[in-house]
Enzyme design. Structure first.
Site, PDB file in Angstrom:
ATOM      1  N   LEU A 511       0.820  -1.216   0.000  1.00  0.00           N
ATOM      2  CA  LEU A 511       0.000   0.000   0.000  1.00  0.00           C
ATOM      3  C   LEU A 511       0.852   1.264   0.000  1.00  0.00           C
ATOM      4  O   LEU A 511       0.432   2.304  -0.491  1.00  0.00           O
ATOM      5  CB  LEU A 511      -0.931   0.018   1.224  1.00  0.00           C
ATOM      6  CG  LEU A 511      -1.995  -1.079   1.293  1.00  0.00           C
ATOM      7  CD1 LEU A 511      -2.737  -0.999   2.621  1.00  0.00           C
ATOM      8  CD2 LEU A 511      -2.969  -0.934   0.128  1.00  0.00           C
ATOM      9  N   VAL A 519       3.873  -0.861   4.269  1.00  0.00           N
ATOM     10  CA  VAL A 519       2.513  -1.203   4.686  1.00  0.00           C
ATOM     11  C   VAL A 519       1.864  -2.046   3.587  1.00  0.00           C
ATOM     12  O   VAL A 519       1.850  -1.651   2.415  1.00  0.00           O
ATOM     13  CB  VAL A 519       1.666   0.063   4.950  1.00  0.00           C
ATOM     14  CG1 VAL A 519       0.272  -0.320   5.410  1.00  0.00           C
ATOM     15  CG2 VAL A 519       2.349   0.960   5.988  1.00  0.00           C
ATOM     16  N   ASP A 629       3.145  13.641  16.985  1.00  0.00           N
ATOM     17  CA  ASP A 629       3.405  13.636  15.540  1.00  0.00           C
ATOM     18  C   ASP A 629       2.101  13.802  14.766  1.00  0.00           C
ATOM     19  O   ASP A 629       1.814  13.044  13.836  1.00  0.00           O
ATOM     20  CB  ASP A 629       4.125  12.348  15.142  1.00  0.00           C
ATOM     21  CG  ASP A 629       4.825  12.479  13.786  1.00  0.00           C
ATOM     22  OD1 ASP A 629       5.032  13.613  13.324  1.00  0.00           O
ATOM     23  OD2 ASP A 629       5.156  11.438  13.187  1.00  0.00           O
TER      24      ASP A 629
END
Length: 833
Positions: A511, A519, A629
């Site tokens: 992905l 991923v 983050d």
């Protein structure tokens, strides 16, 4: 002439030449070196330089001091000359040095030891050079212990106008047993290395503010660093015998950058603006840069931290020289210089300043410090994005820090460091035997207390270790186990199951890739789609972040947080399994996408969902969790575009729900990072609020948080949006797909909220709950503009604006980075996130 006569003559001639050479080294060059208290008339030091005894010296008329030898020679003492002997004064005494007018280095050498009946703890004294106070109430023993050294010297630059230097040693008058001492005195005439009368004041304010320097100013050398190179000893700094220290002990964190020497085919040459006495060629022949990776360099500052005395003026000198190819042209490497978080220099281009590779240059800046005691001087470098250089990097060859005399009292003296609890020889001072006995009793009682606390600590550690083994599988088990109370939320996958879910990690299932690793799309339990994130073993986001993510998400379940299904930690693998988010990231919908543009209502709902997730982290979880983050890449969307906050590898948890801070190394993503967190290294919930404010502007404008391809003033989205907001033209830079779609009342509410979030200081920012309420009001205002629900929207707006932020304002004594809106993070390791 007989052969014997010829031999004698040649011998005498050789002796005479040696004497003349020695004379040239000291007398004819004006250099003076006194080995104080020595019985031998001359003695060589470790560098082969000759030192004269001050006994019967023409520089010490009517010598009253006591000649003494240290009772103990520390093994760390590399040279007995000029340290092993000392001259002790129980009353004021003055040396007279006929040095002629001009600048000189005055170096005072100290070896704090016991000399006969004179204990180093009683040596409190002052030293003046003519009318300039060099030391006041000075104790060499405290200084050596605080610095963890055996011996040391102090160096001063004094401008002599009368042709004579009077160096006076004065025991402190208020102490009956005080005495003064000195082991060595060195006088070295120099050219005026402080020729400039006006210095640039590094205050981040108006362009190149100037700071006047009186030609008669006295200076103390605080630091002299050979950046990126090894220590340069006095013998290798011909004529001036300066000591250039290795810079690595002063580097901040583990972000050391890269040190290197000059290209073997390159010759370093002095330029007309840099006399050869400014620094040895060896200083310019080595350097430290940030490193070869531009993305890593964008995420940290190359930083040195140097303790100095507060309340004084300082001159900071930077030495530069490009010494390796391919940096040969202007604008290949350009960077900022920050001093104490102030912008001292923009667009520092060494090639432009020096005129070419292998050519030297230097620049000076002045700073003003306030307060008293000791403080840290921060010097930092960062790539300059505004000039769009070829390499995102910075370089430094040498660094010097000089303290300027205080004109109010003509003094360079600072305070003694805190009194250490242990004497150099490990024994109590002879001055107070009763005090020593009391100290022994205190040590015994303290030892018992320490033993008691140690036992208690062992018990706590054992309990903590059991908890760790419960959470992480123990020392003998590599598998990381989720919190047992929530084990039903966190499943352990075998690596075989991961392979089966992804057809053996087939690239067609990929992905995307991020800082942690790759991923993959996977299918488990008969076809349920999941996202499988496989850690890259070479990534700096390693085991700690992996375990942080598992432990954090295993304790959390919320509609607007990505759910962790499980993990795999077999065979050194670090794999996380999440719910599959079919909508991808918010970032993918805003930038360079083939997907249909999000409507304004969809964007508002996504922002509200993300705000709910963050608000839950700050107030609703078992512990307060600071994400650290927050960015559009970490806000994921499911198939119905419901927003879920993801990526908890950098998160910090605290049992304290108040707005107290968590002290931690600075980490985050460039463009979203809270500037106050960067300055103070103190993480708060308001750090997430700042980052979320940047997200709000990014959603509105569909612009990256940082885009170096844009004009200088538009590089940083937060600064550009605030500038447009101030000018009243923010509506002109929004995403073109949103033109005419946003209701005016909604626009004002949304942009005002974003502006509050990105305030410079945390106490000016709202809580995430307040942000959430405002966004919900903005959505109601948007919907009411298309219907008749004005009264409800106005009621909600009124309610939201009467809410009081529960955060307690915190004072901030740090200086802001004025003149520059782009703030960069330091990281605790050499590779960036």
């Amino acid at each position: 002439m007989t052969f014997q006569t010829l031999l004698v003559s040649l011998t005498l001639l050789c002796i005479l030449s040696i004497v003349m050479a020695t004379d040239n080294d000291s007398t004819r060059s004006g250099q003076i070196r006194l080995n104080c208290g020595a019985s031998r008339l001359t003695s060589p030091d470790a560098d082969g330089r000759t030192w004269d005894s001050d006994t019967d010296s023409k520089f010490a008329p009517s010598l009253k001091g006591i000649a003494a030898t240290a009772s103990y020679q520390d093994p760390a003492l590399t040279s007995t000359t000029p340290y092993i002997n000392a001259r002790i004064f129980t009353s004021n005494y003055t040396y007279f040095f006929p040095v002629g007018p001009g600048r000189i280095f005055v170096r005072l050498y100290f070896y704090p030891s016991t000399y006969g009946n004179y204990s180093p703890s009683n040596a409190y004294f002052s030293v003046t050079a003519s009318n300039l106070v060099l030391l006041d109430n000075f104790n060499a023993s405290q200084t050596a212990l605080a610095a963890n050294v055996t011996s040391f010297f102090r160096e001063y630059s004094v401008n002599v106008t009368s042709g004579n230097l009077h160096l006076t040693f004065s025991p402190c008058a208020h102490n009956n047993v005080a005495y003064a001492f000195v082991n060595g005195i060195e006088i070295v005439p120099t050219p005026d290395i402080f020729t400039t009368s006006m210095l640039k004041l590094a205050n981040g304010g108006n362009p190149d503010p100037l700071f006047p320097i009186n030609p008669a100013t006295g200076f103390q050398t605080m630091y002299r660093l050979n950046v990126g190179g090894q220590t340069i000893f006095p013998r290798d700094d011909i004529d001036f015998y300066r000591y250039w220290d290795d810079d690595s002990p002063y580097l901040y964190g583990a972000a050391y950058g890269v040190s290197y020497g000059k290209d073997k085919n390159l010759t370093v040459t002095y330029t007309p603006s840099v006399p050869n006495y400014m620094a040895p060629l060896d200083v310019y022949a080595t350097a430290r840069s940030m490193g070869p990776s531009p993305q890593v360099n964008l995420n940290y500052n190359l930083t040195w931290i140097l303790p100095i005395d507060a309340g004084s003026y300082y001159l900071i000198r930077f030495h530069f020289c490009e010494i390796q190819y391919p940096i040969t042209k202007v604008n290949q490497r350009s960077f900022f210089i920050y001093i104490n978080n102030q912008t001292a220099q923009q667009q520092m281009d060494v090639i432009a300043w020096s005129g070419g590779i292998g050519r030297t240059t230097y620049t000076d800046y002045a700073i003003v410090t306030t307060g008293s005691g000791q403080m840290d001087l921060w010097v930092a470098l960062h790539p300059d994005l505004s000039s769009r250089p070829e390499y995102w990097d910075a370089i430094l060859n040498g660094l010097e820090v000089f303290k300027l005399q205080n004109y109010g009292n003509d003094s360079l003296a600072g305070f003694n460091p805190p009194i250490p609890s242990v004497k150099p020889n490990g024994k109590p001072s002879r001055r107070n035997i009763k005090g020593a006995a009391q100290a022994a009793i205190r040590v015994a009682v303290g030892g018992f207390a320490i033993l008691l606390f140690a036992c208690l600590g062992m018990s706590i550690i054992r309990r903590w270790k059991k908890m760790v083994e419960k959470d992480y599988g123990g020392t003998g088990n590599k598998q990381l186990k989720c919190n047992m109370l929530r084990s039903n939320f966190c499943r352990h996958f075998t690596f075989e199951e991961i392979q089966s879910a992804t057809s053996n990690l087939d690239e067609t299932y990929l992905l995307g890739k991020g800082g942690f690793g790759s991923v993959y799309l996977g299918k488990i339990d008969g076809g349920i789609k999941v996202a499988i994130k496989r850690g890259n073993l070479l990534s700096q986001q390693g085991l700690h972040e992996f375990r942080t993510e598992v432990k954090t998400l295993s304790m959390l379940r919320h509609l607007h947080l990505v759910s962790l299904i499980g993990y795999c930690e077999e065979n050194d693998e670090m794999i996380l399994v999440y719910d599959y988010m079919a909508g991808g990231s918010l970032q993918e919908h805003l930038h360079n996408t083939t997907k249909p543009p999000l409507t304004w209502k969809q964007r508002l709902e996504i922002c509200i969902g993300a705000a709910r997730g963050l608000h839950y982290l700050h107030t609703g979880a078992i512990q307060m969790i600071i994400h650290r983050d927050v960015k559009t890449a970490n806000i994921l969307l499911d198939d119905k575009l419901v927003a879920k906050v993801s990526d908890f590898g950098l998160s910090k948890a605290s049992l304290d729900f108040d707005d107290t801070y968590v002290s931690t190394a600075v980490k985050g993503t460039f463009g979203y990072l809270d500037p106050e967190y960067f300055r103070r290294r103190q993480l708060t919930k308001k750090s997430d609020v700042f980052s979320f404010g940047v997200v709000l502007f990014e959603v509105l404008c569909a612009r990256h948080a940082v885009n170096i391809q844009l004009p200088d003033e538009q590089v940083n989205l937060r600064d550009w949006a605030l500038s447009c907001q101030k000018k009243g033209v923010l509506s002109e830079i929004i995403d073109p797909h949103l033109q005419g779609e946003i209701a005016p009342e909604c626009f004002r509410k949304f942009t005002k909220t974003a502006e509050q979030c990105v305030a410079e200081y945390s106490f000016d920012r709202p809580s995430m709950g307040y942000v959430l309420s405002n966004l919900e009001v903005a959505l109601q205002l948007q919907e009411s503009s298309r219907g008749n629900n004005i009264s409800r929207a106005e009621a909600m707006w009124s309610l939201a604006n009467t809410q009081v932020d529960s955060a307690n304002p915190s004072t901030d004594s740090s200086m802001s980075i004025a003149g520059q809106g782009v703030v960069f993070s330091d990281i605790a390791h050499t590779e960036g996130r």
